[in-house]
Design a protein around this motif. Structure first.
Motif, PDB file in Angstrom:
ATOM      1  N   PRO A  49       0.840  -1.205   0.000  1.00 41.61           N
ATOM      2  CA  PRO A  49       0.000   0.000   0.000  1.00 41.61           C
ATOM      3  C   PRO A  49       0.878   1.261   0.000  1.00 41.61           C
ATOM      4  N   VAL A  50       0.349   2.286  -0.629  1.00 44.17           N
ATOM      5  CA  VAL A  50       1.063   3.565  -0.693  1.00 44.17           C
ATOM      6  C   VAL A  50       0.407   4.505   0.303  1.00 44.17           C
ATOM      7  N   PHE A  51       1.221   5.093   1.145  1.00 48.65           N
ATOM      8  CA  PHE A  51       0.728   6.041   2.124  1.00 48.65           C
ATOM      9  C   PHE A  51       1.331   7.400   1.840  1.00 48.65           C
ATOM     10  N   GLU A  52       0.524   8.419   2.084  1.00 51.46           N
ATOM     11  CA  GLU A  52       1.000   9.781   1.915  1.00 51.46           C
ATOM     12  C   GLU A  52       0.756  10.517   3.230  1.00 51.46           C
ATOM     13  N   GLU A  53       1.766  11.212   3.711  1.00 48.86           N
ATOM     14  CA  GLU A  53       1.620  11.939   4.963  1.00 48.86           C
ATOM     15  C   GLU A  53       0.686  13.125   4.762  1.00 48.86           C
ATOM     16  N   SER A  54      -0.214  13.305   5.706  1.00 44.91           N
ATOM     17  CA  SER A  54      -1.191  14.387   5.622  1.00 44.91           C
ATOM     18  C   SER A  54      -0.574  15.710   6.056  1.00 44.91           C
ATOM     19  N   SER A  55      -1.092  16.774   5.499  1.00 45.31           N
ATOM     20  CA  SER A  55      -0.680  18.114   5.898  1.00 45.31           C
ATOM     21  C   SER A  55      -1.373  18.520   7.195  1.00 45.31           C
ATOM     22  N   GLY A  56      -2.369  17.742   7.613  1.00 44.30           N
ATOM     23  CA  GLY A  56      -3.175  18.106   8.776  1.00 44.30           C
ATOM     24  C   GLY A  56      -4.508  18.706   8.367  1.00 44.30           C
ATOM     25  N   ASN A  57      -4.648  19.032   7.080  1.00 46.19           N
ATOM     26  CA  ASN A  57      -5.891  19.570   6.549  1.00 46.19           C
ATOM     27  C   ASN A  57      -6.297  18.691   5.372  1.00 46.19           C
ATOM     28  N   VAL A  58      -7.276  17.842   5.582  1.00 46.48           N
ATOM     29  CA  VAL A  58      -7.706  16.900   4.545  1.00 46.48           C
ATOM     30  C   VAL A  58      -8.171  17.628   3.287  1.00 46.48           C
ATOM     31  N   PHE A  59      -8.759  18.817   3.448  1.00 52.55           N
ATOM     32  CA  PHE A  59      -9.238  19.572   2.293  1.00 52.55           C
ATOM     33  C   PHE A  59      -8.073  20.062   1.435  1.00 52.55           C
ATOM     34  N   ALA A  60      -6.981  20.461   2.088  1.00 50.03           N
ATOM     35  CA  ALA A  60      -5.775  20.857   1.353  1.00 50.03           C
ATOM     36  C   ALA A  60      -5.170  19.643   0.670  1.00 50.03           C
ATOM     37  N   ASP A  61      -5.163  18.514   1.362  1.00 48.81           N
ATOM     38  CA  ASP A  61      -4.627  17.281   0.781  1.00 48.81           C
ATOM     39  C   ASP A  61      -5.401  16.882  -0.473  1.00 48.81           C
ATOM     40  N   LEU A  62      -6.689  17.216  -0.501  1.00 48.59           N
ATOM     41  CA  LEU A  62      -7.516  16.914  -1.672  1.00 48.59           C
ATOM     42  C   LEU A  62      -7.373  17.969  -2.765  1.00 48.59           C
ATOM     43  N   GLY A  63      -6.643  19.048  -2.456  1.00 44.42           N
ATOM     44  CA  GLY A  63      -6.398  20.097  -3.447  1.00 44.42           C
ATOM     45  C   GLY A  63      -7.542  21.071  -3.620  1.00 44.42           C
ATOM     46  N   LEU A  64      -8.419  21.176  -2.629  1.00 47.06           N
ATOM     47  CA  LEU A  64      -9.549  22.093  -2.731  1.00 47.06           C
ATOM     48  C   LEU A  64      -9.081  23.539  -2.551  1.00 47.06           C
ATOM     49  N   GLU A  65      -9.643  24.416  -3.356  1.00 45.15           N
ATOM     50  CA  GLU A  65      -9.227  25.816  -3.379  1.00 45.15           C
ATOM     51  C   GLU A  65      -9.471  26.528  -2.052  1.00 45.15           C
ATOM     52  N   ASP A  66     -10.591  26.256  -1.422  1.00 44.45           N
ATOM     53  CA  ASP A  66     -10.966  26.920  -0.169  1.00 44.45           C
ATOM     54  C   ASP A  66     -10.707  26.012   1.038  1.00 44.45           C
ATOM     55  N   ALA A  67      -9.592  25.306   1.007  1.00 42.37           N
ATOM     56  CA  ALA A  67      -9.284  24.285   2.016  1.00 42.37           C
ATOM     57  C   ALA A  67      -9.243  24.841   3.436  1.00 42.37           C
ATOM     58  N   SER A  68      -8.606  25.977   3.654  1.00 41.98           N
ATOM     59  CA  SER A  68      -8.493  26.481   5.028  1.00 41.98           C
ATOM     60  C   SER A  68      -9.848  26.929   5.566  1.00 41.98           C
ATOM     61  N   GLU A  69     -10.700  27.473   4.702  1.00 44.50           N
ATOM     62  CA  GLU A  69     -12.045  27.867   5.126  1.00 44.50           C
ATOM     63  C   GLU A  69     -12.868  26.632   5.490  1.00 44.50           C
ATOM     64  N   LEU A  70     -12.804  25.601   4.663  1.00 41.65           N
ATOM     65  CA  LEU A  70     -13.538  24.365   4.944  1.00 41.65           C
ATOM     66  C   LEU A  70     -13.026  23.703   6.223  1.00 41.65           C
ATOM     67  N   PHE A  71     -11.724  23.729   6.425  1.00 38.71           N
ATOM     68  CA  PHE A  71     -11.134  23.136   7.629  1.00 38.71           C
ATOM     69  C   PHE A  71     -11.615  23.878   8.876  1.00 38.71           C
ATOM     70  N   MET A  72     -11.643  25.216   8.801  1.00 38.71           N
ATOM     71  CA  MET A  72     -12.092  26.009   9.946  1.00 38.71           C
ATOM     72  C   MET A  72     -13.570  25.737  10.234  1.00 38.71           C
ATOM     73  N   ARG A  73     -14.391  25.693   9.199  1.00 43.81           N
ATOM     74  CA  ARG A  73     -15.814  25.392   9.405  1.00 43.81           C
ATOM     75  C   ARG A  73     -15.981  24.019  10.043  1.00 43.81           C
ATOM     76  N   GLY A  74     -15.199  23.065   9.595  1.00 40.44           N
ATOM     77  CA  GLY A  74     -15.273  21.723  10.166  1.00 40.44           C
ATOM     78  C   GLY A  74     -14.916  21.703  11.636  1.00 40.44           C
ATOM     79  N   LYS A  75     -13.854  22.401  12.008  1.00 43.00           N
ATOM     80  CA  LYS A  75     -13.439  22.430  13.416  1.00 43.00           C
ATOM     81  C   LYS A  75     -14.499  23.089  14.285  1.00 43.00           C
ATOM     82  N   ILE A  76     -15.052  24.198  13.816  1.00 40.87           N
ATOM     83  CA  ILE A  76     -16.100  24.881  14.586  1.00 40.87           C
ATOM     84  C   ILE A  76     -17.360  24.022  14.629  1.00 40.87           C
TER      85      ILE A  76
END
Length: 108
Positions: free
Chosen positions: A5-32
């Motif tokens: 299996p191939v593993f990739e280390e996460s950046s800590g933000n799954v949305f950024a790892d998926l390459g989403l443009e608004d990753a930090s906003e989505l991550f913040m909404r998720g945490k809240i």
């Protein structure tokens, strides 16, 4: 032949790892949003009661309880926390500070 299996280390933000443009906003909404769900689950309320407490229609409560946080702005999620009697402190400081920089704390 079995492939390793191939593993990739996460950046800590799954949305950024998926390459989403608004990753930090989505991550913040998720945490809240997760904090809102934790507080609601502690109260063991029915959706009708949550609707009244948060001031949103019952169908929106259903979306919230399913974790569909993208339907709510960060501001709206923060309002939910306030209505759940949560003290909120925002720490504001420059992202790339050179030397001593001032930090501002806002309590909501």
């Amino acid at each position: 032949m079995t492939q390793e299996p191939v593993f990739e280390e996460s950046s800590g933000n799954v949305f950024a790892d998926l390459g989403l443009e608004d990753a930090s906003e989505l991550f913040m909404r998720g945490k809240i949003g997760i904090q809102v769900l934790r507080l609601l689950s502690q109260r063991n309320l029915k959706q009708r009661e949550i609707s009244e407490l948060l001031g949103i229609p019952q169908p929106e409560v259903s979306h919230l309880m399913k974790g569909e946080f993208q339907r709510f702005s960060e501001g709206k999620l923060l309002i939910f926390l306030k209505r759940l009697d949560t003290e909120i402190n925002l720490h504001l400081r420059p992202r790339h500070a050179s030397g001593q920089s001032a930090e501002t704390v806002i309590s909501l």
